[in-house]
Design an enzyme around this catalytic site. Structure first.
Site, PDB file in Angstrom:
ATOM      1  N   SER A 123      47.169  34.171  36.245  1.00 45.97           N
ATOM      2  CA  SER A 123      47.629  35.506  35.827  1.00 45.97           C
ATOM      3  C   SER A 123      46.415  36.368  35.537  1.00 45.97           C
ATOM      4  CB  SER A 123      48.501  35.396  34.573  1.00 45.97           C
ATOM      5  OG  SER A 123      47.785  34.788  33.524  1.00 45.97           O
ATOM      6  N   LYS A 124      46.612  37.621  35.286  1.00 42.81           N
ATOM      7  CA  LYS A 124      45.536  38.508  34.860  1.00 42.81           C
ATOM      8  C   LYS A 124      46.159  39.734  34.240  1.00 42.81           C
ATOM      9  CE  LYS A 124      40.987  38.448  35.143  1.00 42.81           C
ATOM     10  NZ  LYS A 124      40.086  37.295  35.199  1.00 42.81           N
ATOM     11  N   GLY A 125      45.394  40.417  33.393  1.00 43.35           N
ATOM     12  CA  GLY A 125      45.908  41.641  32.790  1.00 43.35           C
ATOM     13  C   GLY A 125      44.812  42.658  32.649  1.00 43.35           C
TER      14      GLY A 125
END
Ligand code: NAD
Length: 434
Positions: A123-125
């Site tokens: 994931s990444k944000g």
């Protein structure tokens, strides 16, 4: 990770021509994925599944300015694939954050965790903001409001953030606190890269740079090049670049140039990295470092050297400058520093590229150790962390090099094939809930 600048300090803008935009990062990642999937003869259904992010969240982040005004920023969180375990991926605060960039970074996290065979998805944000223009109090309010906006996805079993560009241990502490307040009990394993005093792991801060040093040493061994005296150039002097440079110097390599967004410093006889780190601690940027020649980032990338470590941002080695690169080895400390167009040129010129999803996987590996320690409530000493990291990095390098050798391809495609094979195997075992 980086420290946050108080608003009173001047911001030094990158030199104009440092990054030559060539590709959308998601397309860049996908072009490698497609090629690797084709080499693996991935079945068409799985191919479609693995090309699609599982979840993409866009949130508004309203927050109170110190002046009392309300501002609203945009935040993203993308869970790319969680078939192998909870999603794992950093949070970036930067003006250049886009959904496409976050999607690419989330996919890279998926492949990276699979390359080093740790039981996480990717994931990444990110939040679109300029942290240098915000006070600490404003940053805290943004971090907490962003956390609460994406709280449904977060959790030790579902999605575990970490620091990335312009975010740091302090912010991970705020995320952990905000999440824990909502849950009504302390949940340390919801983020990694936390301060050691509150459930962080010894060795995490150094882990990405240490991983870069280990794979570079393995590449030198494979190419029968000596470690002692190997000339290294490092772009980016933050968490990854400065620690990578220091550890390479400790191994006997000669770090001849390093850079940050203010420019590069060069000494063909080798810099004293501890001194340079001390200078940056005091003066923040390299631009005033007196003991070396000053170059632009662009000039630095094409210096005569043995190893080039891009450890700043995406898309810095492009088809425009790849032909001029003289390094024999590129160790990708940053995510996505080399475009697909550049890869072709580097391949033709025989440059040995240790791809990002292997080279900088030391960070997520020790994040995994941190999560394991938090969940077990039992903490390891630093030697244990470093020995376990060393074992995983060496084994992963061997596996990727083996895959590349068997298929007659470069290490990047070898790493993608290794990763896709592992993620696809779990999908096959789990079956399709469709
Ligand atoms: P950081 O914020 O600590 O450091 C970034 C460095 O790059 C700084 O020295 C900055 O001045 C420099 N920089 C920024 N813009 C530049 C430009 N235009 N030209 C030259 N230098 C520039 O970030 P970091 O944590 O070291 O991360 C660097 C890269 O490594 C990113 O791509 C990140 O995604 C990747 N990465 C980091 C980790 C980690 O554990 N920190 C893990 C895996 C990958």
């Amino acid at each position: 990770m980086t420290t946050v600048t108080p608003p009173s300090q001047a911001i030094i803008r990158p030199e104009k021509d440092t990054f030559l935009e060539e590709e959308n990062p998601f397309e860049s990642m996908m072009s490698r994925f497609d090629y690797a999937a084709q080499r693996l003869s991935l079945d068409p259904g799985l191919y479609k599944v693995l090309r699609s992010p599982e979840k993409q969240i866009i949130v508004s982040v309203p927050f109170l300015r110190d002046s009392g005004e309300v501002d609203v920023y945009t935040g993203y969180r993308v869970l790319y694939n969680t078939s192998r375990g909870p999603a794992k991926g950093g949070i970036r605060f930067d003006l250049n954050v886009t959904l496409d960039e976050v999607k690419a970074l989330a996919a890279w996290m998926t492949w990276k965790c699979a390359v080093v065979n740790i039981p996480f998805g990717g994931s990444k944000g990110g939040v679109v903001c300029d942290p240098a223009s915000l006070s600490n109090a404003e940053l805290e309010r943004i971090t907490r409001r962003y956390t609460s906006a994406i709280i449904e996805t977060l959790g030790p079993d579902s999605d575990v953030p970490a620091p990335d560009v312009n975010t740091n241990e302090r912010m991970m502490a705020w995320i952990m606190d905000t999440y824990s307040m909502h849950k009504r009990h302390t949940v340390t394993a919801v983020v990694t890269g936390k301060p050691v005093e509150m459930g962080g792991s010894l060795g995490r801060r150094e882990a990405t740079g240490r991983g870069c040093m280990i794979v570079t040493r393995e590449a030198l061994r494979r190419l029968r090049m000596p470690v002692e005296g190997t000339r290294v150039v490092v772009q980016g002097f933050g968490n990854v670049g400065s620690i990578g440079a220091q550890l390479m110097e400790e191994q006997g390599m000669s770090v001849v140039a390093v850079s940050d967004k203010s420019g590069a410093v060069y000494n063909p006889k080798g810099l004293r990295i501890r001194e340079v780190i001390q200078h940056v601690r005091q003066h923040r940027f390299l631009s005033e470092y007196k003991e070396a020649e000053h170059l632009t980032n662009e000039q630095m990338l094409t210096l005569d050297c043995d190893v080039l470590v891009p450890a700043a941002m995406e898309n810095v080695i492009t088809s425009h400058n790849a032909g001029q690169i003289k390094a024999r080895i590129i160790c990708e400390g940053a995510n996505g520093p080399t475009t697909a167009g550049a890869d072709k040129i580097l391949d033709q010129n025989g440059v040995f590229v240790i791809p990002d999803i292997l080279a900088n996987a030391g960070g997520v590996t020790v994040s995994y150790f941190e999560w394991v320690q938090d969940r077990g409530g039992y903490f390891w000493d630093e030697d244990t962390v470093n020995q376990r990291l060393e074992r995983i990095m060496v084994q992963s390098f061997e596996e990727v090099a083996g895959m590349a050798g068997r298929h007659g391809i470069n290490l990047r495609i070898g790493a993608y094939m290794q990763a896709i094979e592992r993620v696809a195997a779990v999908h096959r075992l789990r079956g399709m809930y469709a």
